[in-house]
Design an enzyme around this catalytic site. Sequence first.
Site, PDB file in Angstrom:
ATOM      1  N   THR A 128       0.808  -1.267   0.069  1.00  0.00           N
ATOM      2  CA  THR A 128      -0.155   0.603   0.178  1.00  0.00           C
ATOM      3  C   THR A 128       0.732   1.169  -0.391  1.00  0.00           C
ATOM      4  O   THR A 128       1.572   1.588   0.763  1.00  0.00           O
ATOM      5  CB  THR A 128      -0.741  -0.236   0.940  1.00  0.00           C
ATOM      6  OG1 THR A 128      -1.769  -0.883   1.016  1.00  0.00           O
ATOM      7  CG2 THR A 128      -2.067   0.994   1.376  1.00  0.00           C
ATOM      8  N   ASP A 182      -3.363   2.621  -3.698  1.00  0.00           N
ATOM      9  CA  ASP A 182      -3.516   2.872  -4.999  1.00  0.00           C
ATOM     10  C   ASP A 182      -4.274   1.466  -5.072  1.00  0.00           C
ATOM     11  O   ASP A 182      -5.441   1.453  -3.925  1.00  0.00           O
ATOM     12  CB  ASP A 182      -1.612   2.173  -4.650  1.00  0.00           C
ATOM     13  CG  ASP A 182      -1.495   0.781  -4.113  1.00  0.00           C
ATOM     14  OD1 ASP A 182      -1.358  -0.595  -3.704  1.00  0.00           O
ATOM     15  OD2 ASP A 182      -1.475   1.010  -2.503  1.00  0.00           O
ATOM     16  N   ARG A 228      -3.499  -2.580  -5.073  1.00  0.00           N
ATOM     17  CA  ARG A 228      -2.563  -3.674  -4.655  1.00  0.00           C
ATOM     18  C   ARG A 228      -2.517  -4.021  -3.688  1.00  0.00           C
ATOM     19  O   ARG A 228      -2.109  -3.653  -2.943  1.00  0.00           O
ATOM     20  CB  ARG A 228      -1.038  -4.392  -5.273  1.00  0.00           C
ATOM     21  CG  ARG A 228      -0.655  -5.096  -5.114  1.00  0.00           C
ATOM     22  CD  ARG A 228       1.014  -5.138  -5.629  1.00  0.00           C
ATOM     23  NE  ARG A 228       1.674  -4.708  -6.474  1.00  0.00           N
ATOM     24  CZ  ARG A 228       2.129  -4.770  -7.533  1.00  0.00           C
ATOM     25  NH1 ARG A 228       3.127  -4.846  -6.887  1.00  0.00           N
ATOM     26  NH2 ARG A 228       2.606  -4.175  -8.978  1.00  0.00           N
ATOM     27  N   LYS A 265      -8.841   0.399  -1.415  1.00  0.00           N
ATOM     28  CA  LYS A 265      -8.389   0.322  -0.195  1.00  0.00           C
ATOM     29  C   LYS A 265      -9.473   1.207   0.418  1.00  0.00           C
ATOM     30  O   LYS A 265      -9.045   2.565   1.377  1.00  0.00           O
ATOM     31  CB  LYS A 265      -7.493   0.574  -0.203  1.00  0.00           C
ATOM     32  CG  LYS A 265      -6.737  -0.358  -0.968  1.00  0.00           C
ATOM     33  CD  LYS A 265      -5.031  -0.416  -0.721  1.00  0.00           C
ATOM     34  CE  LYS A 265      -4.461  -1.469  -1.265  1.00  0.00           C
ATOM     35  NZ  LYS A 265      -3.253  -1.655  -1.531  1.00  0.00           N
ATOM     36  N   GLY A 304      -1.968  -1.908   5.654  1.00  0.00           N
ATOM     37  CA  GLY A 304      -1.429  -2.707   7.194  1.00  0.00           C
ATOM     38  C   GLY A 304      -2.520  -4.319   6.738  1.00  0.00           C
ATOM     39  O   GLY A 304      -2.557  -4.459   5.771  1.00  0.00           O
ATOM     40  N   SER A 325       3.333   1.267   3.090  1.00  0.00           N
ATOM     41  CA  SER A 325       5.127   0.651   2.603  1.00  0.00           C
ATOM     42  C   SER A 325       5.155   1.421   0.772  1.00  0.00           C
ATOM     43  O   SER A 325       6.234   1.997   1.329  1.00  0.00           O
ATOM     44  CB  SER A 325       5.067  -0.761   2.189  1.00  0.00           C
ATOM     45  OG  SER A 325       4.316  -0.585   0.379  1.00  0.00           O
ATOM     46  N   ASP A 379       7.585   1.225  -4.838  1.00  0.00           N
ATOM     47  CA  ASP A 379       7.290   0.724  -4.420  1.00  0.00           C
ATOM     48  C   ASP A 379       6.782  -1.367  -4.919  1.00  0.00           C
ATOM     49  O   ASP A 379       5.831  -0.367  -5.559  1.00  0.00           O
ATOM     50  CB  ASP A 379       6.914   0.617  -3.142  1.00  0.00           C
ATOM     51  CG  ASP A 379       5.741   0.681  -1.783  1.00  0.00           C
ATOM     52  OD1 ASP A 379       4.822  -0.003  -1.655  1.00  0.00           O
ATOM     53  OD2 ASP A 379       7.116  -0.231  -0.866  1.00  0.00           O
ATOM     54  N   SER A 393       2.776  -1.812  -3.900  1.00  0.00           N
ATOM     55  CA  SER A 393       1.969  -1.167  -4.178  1.00  0.00           C
ATOM     56  C   SER A 393       1.945  -1.525  -5.920  1.00  0.00           C
ATOM     57  O   SER A 393       2.839  -1.638  -6.262  1.00  0.00           O
ATOM     58  CB  SER A 393       1.899   0.478  -3.967  1.00  0.00           C
ATOM     59  OG  SER A 393       2.083   0.426  -2.430  1.00  0.00           O
TER      60      SER A 393
END
Lengths: 273, 250
Positions: free
Chosen positions: A30, A46, A48, A62, A76, A158, A195, A198
């Site tokens: 995330t 995002d 994923r 999300k 999380g 992240s 990242d 994500s």
Amino acid sequence: MPGFNFDNYQRNNFLASKGYPIPKATSTGTTIVGCRFDGGVVIAADTRATEGDIVADKNCEKLHRISPTIWCAGAGTAADCEFVTQLMSSTLELHALSTGRKPRVVTCLTLLKQHLFKYQGHVGAYLIVAGVDPTGPRLFSIHAHGSTDVGYYLSLGSGSMAAMAVLETKWKQSLTKDEAMSLCAEAIEAGIWNDLGSGSNVDMCVMEVDKPAVLYRNYRTPNERSIKEKSYKFARGTTAVLKEKIRPVVDAVQFDIFEETIIRDSDKMEIDS
Amino acid sequence: MADRYSFSLTTFSPSGKLVQIEYAFQAVNQGVTSLGIKASNGVVLATEKKSTSDLIDASSLSKISNITPDIGMVYSGMGPDFRVLVDKARKSSHTNYKRIYNEYPPTRILVEDVARTMQEATQSGGVRPYGVSLLVGGHDVDNEFSLYQVDPSGTYFPWKATAIGKGSTSAKTFLEKRWTEDLELEDAIHIALLTLKESVEGEMNGNTVEIGVIGPVSDHLLGFEGVKNVQGPRFRKLSPQEIDDRLDAL
């Protein structure tokens, strides 16, 4: 009895030592952000969802709705974000009916932090809570242990550092709605590209004072699967048929149906398309 | 000690009646008239907002309350008892249904829950029956529009149109003559106002009459946009202006 039951702690440790560790809960890896603008607040995320190194969902949602004008982005543990958000939504709705007033972001924040603190961080929800209420636009973040922050621009997950790099470069006081939207989209994209936790698309929600909140599901889709350059279908006859045997398993029965669904190309088996 | 109130105050009479419940019915029949009408495309709930004084701020009191976005409730009888039942119904629709099945309860399920609460007050220690009769109107996907009455005993009935409270008998006769299978919502509102007019004593205007409607979805009342597969609420209260407009057309 309230709280978690830790009876299986010893058993789980034993199993882990024998080579059977607990499977990783789906994490939202995330990148999530929130940003205030003149007359409202916008959040983005995002899409994923990861299970360790595997992408479990390429287009998950999300952005959660807590009340019509209070939305929340979650990082999380995916299930924890979803459930804690739904619990708050239900509690806030009942509270609003009882008070006869529109629910407030600070109420949601307080209920959330008290809940998360009670569970000492075991409920892995890292949330950016934002919305408009009778006191105006609000933006907060909460960590799983129960700490909260206030800000004009925030990022979690992240990919938060990739996003924050963009936010720190381009944020300014007095953003317009469109400026804030493109800033957030850019910040999420920084997470999507840089990242590994994500990826995929950008979801966004804009909450403006005295207007209905607008959810932009898949506001940006920079990762659409392109058309393959070659067809990889196998020609009929590639696999030689040695023997054919048809065994009747079901007695065909005449049914009266109200709807006819025509299944096209049912005789063609597409190996790759 | 708690044992002092562990016996039920509602006990059988020699003739087989539960006198406390009969008395509860009396409380209901002394209450202001309320009525409900089921149309082909909606349900109307109506009542008179009878204030004991002109100094009372009428807008702060609501006799018709929504329980879920698609279910509303009106009463005849004791106001405080209604308030308590509304709060319980609202909470229970979340804790006993929505949090489990992820959707709002259908009307009948909600009604059964309220009816159970009312019945429990006739068979529990230290409590008295609720002094209200309720009219619950709602919509759900499987059963479409429905109207239910719940009594202090805990019995519930589905109705096409009915009235409770002081002028209920004459109102029901009035409704029997006017109700038809193909009534539309606007016709039902019209009939509701006509029926109320018979039993209202004082002036009848947008501030002395309350009308709640369960009708078509009001997506503009949702408060947000851009989410698929979500509909707006069906329950809506008519504003005093809207009621006055219809009263003028009577």
